[in-house]
Write an enzyme that holds these catalytic residues in place. Structure first.
Site, PDB file in Angstrom:
ATOM      1  N   HIS A 136       0.818  -1.162  -0.019  1.00  0.00           N
ATOM      2  CA  HIS A 136       0.035  -0.132  -0.205  1.00  0.00           C
ATOM      3  C   HIS A 136       0.728   1.316  -0.239  1.00  0.00           C
ATOM      4  CE1 HIS A 136      -2.807  -2.845   2.371  1.00  0.00           C
ATOM      5  NE2 HIS A 136      -3.390  -2.555   1.255  1.00  0.00           N
ATOM      6  N   LYS A 173     -15.574  -7.341   5.580  1.00  0.00           N
ATOM      7  CA  LYS A 173     -14.946  -8.342   6.253  1.00  0.00           C
ATOM      8  C   LYS A 173     -14.518  -8.082   7.614  1.00  0.00           C
ATOM      9  CE  LYS A 173     -10.873  -6.698   3.474  1.00  0.00           C
ATOM     10  NZ  LYS A 173     -10.105  -6.979   2.429  1.00  0.00           N
ATOM     11  N   ARG A 217      -2.653  -6.399  -8.137  1.00  0.00           N
ATOM     12  CA  ARG A 217      -1.393  -7.502  -8.000  1.00  0.00           C
ATOM     13  C   ARG A 217      -1.708  -8.533  -8.990  1.00  0.00           C
ATOM     14  NH1 ARG A 217      -3.129  -8.880  -2.407  1.00  0.00           N
ATOM     15  NH2 ARG A 217      -5.036  -8.260  -3.548  1.00  0.00           N
ATOM     16  N   SER A 260      -2.871  -8.141   3.297  1.00  0.00           N
ATOM     17  CA  SER A 260      -2.832  -7.824   4.755  1.00  0.00           C
ATOM     18  C   SER A 260      -3.133  -9.058   5.322  1.00  0.00           C
ATOM     19  CB  SER A 260      -4.021  -6.912   4.868  1.00  0.00           C
ATOM     20  OG  SER A 260      -3.624  -5.463   4.648  1.00  0.00           O
TER      21      SER A 260
HETATM   22  N1  COA Z   1      -0.034  -4.122  -2.174  1.00  0.00           N
HETATM   23  C1  COA Z   1      -0.208  -5.410  -1.279  1.00  0.00           C
HETATM   24  N2  COA Z   1      -1.871  -5.664  -0.897  1.00  0.00           N
HETATM   25  C2  COA Z   1      -2.769  -4.875  -1.379  1.00  0.00           C
HETATM   26  C3  COA Z   1      -2.223  -4.080  -2.488  1.00  0.00           C
HETATM   27  C4  COA Z   1      -1.015  -3.760  -2.945  1.00  0.00           C
HETATM   28  N3  COA Z   1      -0.716  -3.001  -3.541  1.00  0.00           N
HETATM   29  N4  COA Z   1      -3.393  -3.635  -2.845  1.00  0.00           N
HETATM   30  C5  COA Z   1      -4.316  -4.405  -2.239  1.00  0.00           C
HETATM   31  N5  COA Z   1      -3.806  -5.242  -1.364  1.00  0.00           N
HETATM   32  C6  COA Z   1      -4.574  -6.224  -0.596  1.00  0.00           C
HETATM   33  C7  COA Z   1      -5.171  -5.787   0.766  1.00  0.00           C
HETATM   34  O1  COA Z   1      -4.074  -5.954   1.636  1.00  0.00           O
HETATM   35  C8  COA Z   1      -6.293  -6.616   0.805  1.00  0.00           C
HETATM   36  O2  COA Z   1      -5.828  -7.949   1.558  1.00  0.00           O
HETATM   37  P1  COA Z   1      -6.736  -8.542   2.468  1.00  0.00           P
HETATM   38  O3  COA Z   1      -8.031  -9.044   1.678  1.00  0.00           O
HETATM   39  O4  COA Z   1      -5.960  -9.986   2.555  1.00  0.00           O
HETATM   40  O5  COA Z   1      -6.902  -7.885   3.640  1.00  0.00           O
HETATM   41  C9  COA Z   1      -6.828  -6.762  -0.374  1.00  0.00           C
HETATM   42  O6  COA Z   1      -5.681  -6.645  -1.163  1.00  0.00           O
HETATM   43  C10 COA Z   1      -8.052  -6.004  -0.794  1.00  0.00           C
HETATM   44  O7  COA Z   1      -7.914  -4.867   0.140  1.00  0.00           O
HETATM   45  P2  COA Z   1      -8.172  -3.192  -0.026  1.00  0.00           P
HETATM   46  O8  COA Z   1      -7.355  -2.724  -1.025  1.00  0.00           O
HETATM   47  O9  COA Z   1      -8.046  -2.556   1.315  1.00  0.00           O
HETATM   48  O10 COA Z   1      -9.683  -3.217  -0.572  1.00  0.00           O
HETATM   49  P3  COA Z   1     -10.688  -3.920   0.179  1.00  0.00           P
HETATM   50  O11 COA Z   1     -11.394  -4.941  -0.655  1.00  0.00           O
HETATM   51  O12 COA Z   1     -10.479  -4.296   1.427  1.00  0.00           O
HETATM   52  O13 COA Z   1     -11.519  -2.471   0.138  1.00  0.00           O
HETATM   53  C11 COA Z   1     -13.144  -0.853  -0.554  1.00  0.00           C
HETATM   54  C12 COA Z   1     -12.551  -2.280  -0.715  1.00  0.00           C
HETATM   55  C13 COA Z   1     -13.207  -0.493   0.949  1.00  0.00           C
HETATM   56  C14 COA Z   1     -12.373   0.052  -1.211  1.00  0.00           C
HETATM   57  C15 COA Z   1     -14.814  -0.980  -1.060  1.00  0.00           C
HETATM   58  O14 COA Z   1     -15.300  -2.047  -0.728  1.00  0.00           O
HETATM   59  C16 COA Z   1     -15.433   0.149  -0.913  1.00  0.00           C
HETATM   60  O15 COA Z   1     -15.434   1.221  -1.779  1.00  0.00           O
HETATM   61  N6  COA Z   1     -16.128   0.091   0.116  1.00  0.00           N
HETATM   62  C17 COA Z   1     -17.253   1.316   0.366  1.00  0.00           C
HETATM   63  C18 COA Z   1     -18.697   1.186   0.001  1.00  0.00           C
HETATM   64  C19 COA Z   1     -18.770   1.218  -1.496  1.00  0.00           C
HETATM   65  O16 COA Z   1     -18.754   2.266  -2.204  1.00  0.00           O
HETATM   66  N7  COA Z   1     -19.112  -0.063  -2.111  1.00  0.00           N
HETATM   67  C20 COA Z   1     -19.477   0.084  -3.467  1.00  0.00           C
HETATM   68  C21 COA Z   1     -17.926  -0.207  -4.119  1.00  0.00           C
HETATM   69  S1  COA Z   1     -18.304  -0.854  -5.758  1.00  0.00           S
END
Ligand code: COA
Length: 163
Positions: free
Chosen positions: A18, A42, A91, A129
């Protein structure tokens, strides 16, 4: 470019993957807001305050990056902050389908907001993560995968849970 970009996620915890993305985004946009979702789909290991504090400590050196929690739709948060861009890291191939769906949904909700994808750095392609938490909780060394503040906090939390 004089624009605000939003980098949303759960950041449970923030990893070097990140940090790599937000550092690169901070060179392209005049202001980047790392938006931490308050109640993700989650279950989180860290509280919202812990996720915010660790992101703040890890990104303090990036002067045009701010950390903010958010609730509700990310496109609404972006609009409130006059940010026309959402940043997402990709990724390898595993993220593509999910990210494609999210970007299409966000586009439908607000066509003014564009999602920009950045390929995760080579060293971070297989980092997540969840993996960091799993390896750390089993006593593995994650010091090369997370900022030092996060590493110390995970160790502290683990030792206190064991007591
Ligand atoms: N390097 C390493 N890991 C990465 C990464 C990178 N560059 N980019 C993403 N990841 C990992 C994260 O660690 C995470 O791992 P985990 O699933 O093991 O915890 C995973 O990829 C995805 O995490 P993240 O990028 O934090 O996204 P998310 O899926 O947790 O979050 C939101 C998604 C919060 C952005 C999305 O749900 C959202 O916008 N929610 C708000 C409500 C909404 O608007 N919903 C409609 C959206 S269409």
């Amino acid at each position: 470019m004089s624009q605000t970009a939003i980098y949303p996620g759960t950041f449970d915890p923030i990893t070097l993957g990140h940090v790599d993305i937000v550092t690169r985004a901070s060179r392209l946009y005049s202001r980047v807001i790392l938006a931490i979702v308050r109640s993700p789909n989650k279950q989180t290991y860290l509280t919202l305050d812990e996720r915010i504090d660790l992101a703040q400590a890890s990104l303090a050196h990036l002067k045009n990056v701010e950390i903010e929690p958010f609730d509700g739709l990310i496109v609404n948060f972006a609009q409130q902050h006059q940010a026309p861009v959402l940043i997402r890291g990709l990724r390898a191939t595993s993220d593509f389908e999910y990210e494609f769906m999210m970007s299409q949904m966000n586009k439908m909700l607000n066509p003014q907001i564009e999602t920009m994808f950045m390929m995760a750095g080579l060293d971070y392609q297989f980092l997540s993560s969840s993996l960091v938490k799993e390896v750390s909780s089993l006593g593995g060394d994650v010091s090369r995968l997370v900022p030092s503040e996060v590493f110390r906090h995970l160790e502290f939390k683990l030792n206190n849970l064991e007591d």
